[in-house]
Design an enzyme around this catalytic site. Structure first.
Site, PDB file in Angstrom:
ATOM      1  CG  ASP A  90     -13.930  16.279 -24.212  1.00 26.45           C
ATOM      2  OD1 ASP A  90     -14.105  16.818 -25.326  1.00 26.45           O
ATOM      3  OD2 ASP A  90     -14.842  16.099 -23.393  1.00 26.45           O
ATOM      4  NE  ARG A  91      -5.939  19.065 -21.926  1.00 26.88           N
ATOM      5  CZ  ARG A  91      -5.754  20.298 -21.453  1.00 26.88           C
ATOM      6  NH1 ARG A  91      -4.999  21.148 -22.112  1.00 26.88           N
ATOM      7  NH2 ARG A  91      -6.365  20.687 -20.340  1.00 26.88           N
TER       8      ARG A  91
END
Length: 217
Positions: free
Chosen positions: A56-57
């Site tokens: 995930d970012r």
């Protein structure tokens, strides 16, 4: 530039310590992603490396990239067969009961026009299992090690909230935002290879964890 973030490098594999805030895939709304850095990660090869999996970012840590198509296919198969060992650390807003255990909670996607999409417990969803143990506690928070046996979207984040009753600190979807960002870090990754040394990498301890009182153990 991500050249200083390299944790492992050989002729077919590259592991980097992905910074929190850097998306692996180009965002729909535009902006910087891993793709903007790939040209600096060729290390003598003409071909750009390709991410084998996703983080995930707002998650930092070990991200595996392949350096040729044949290696990419083998690495993806290793992920599908559950041969890749991944270890995460997270700070939770709360202290789980029991100290350790296994979360077995199938996940599915839900979506609303107001809040967008998210993952949640779904008996008809995809199987998801995560081993966990508390490493330390401080000021009402817990430092927890997670070892996912499956690789579902947002698995650790949802298992922390719905399985342990305590969201990851700073999780913008399943918890509450924090000035230091989301406290989830992929600290180690290993993948066995036939006839070659294992791919093995461990990421440095994140400064944002230390700032909340959790130093490397």
């Amino acid at each position: 530039m991500l050249g200083e973030h390299v944790l492992f490098l050989d002729g077919e594999a590259l592991v980097i310590d992905k910074p929190a805030g850097l998306a692996v895939d180009p965002p729909r709304a535009g902006g910087i992603s891993l793709e903007n850095h790939l040209a600096s990660l060729t290390f003598g090869f003409r071909r750009w490396p390709v991410a084998v999996h996703r983080l995930d970012r707002d998650t930092s840590g070990c991200l595996l990239l392949s350096r040729n198509p044949k290696a990419h296919a083998r690495f993806q198969q290793a992920f599908e067969r559950g041969e890749v060992s991944k270890r995460y650390v997270a700070i939770l807003d709360g202290v789980p009961e029991g100290g350790s255990g296994t979360i077995d909670l199938p996940l599915g996607k839900v979506s609303t026009a107001e809040a967008g999409w998210r993952m949640t417990r779904d008996p008809r969803g995809k199987a998801a299992r995560t081993d966990w143990r508390v490493l330390a506690t401080h000021d009402g928070r817990a430092l927890v090690e997670f070892r996912p046996a499956t690789g579902r979207t947002h698995q650790i984040r949802v298992h922390a909230l719905e399985g342990l009753g305590a969201p990851v600190t700073g999780d913008p979807v399943y918890g509450a935002k924090h000035d230091g960002g989301m406290m989830l870090h992929a600290i180690a990754l290993s993948l066995p290879r036939a006839g070659k040394a294992d791919i093995a990498a461990e990421a440095p301890w994140p400064a944002r964890f230390a700032a909340l009182g959790f130093a490397a153990g």
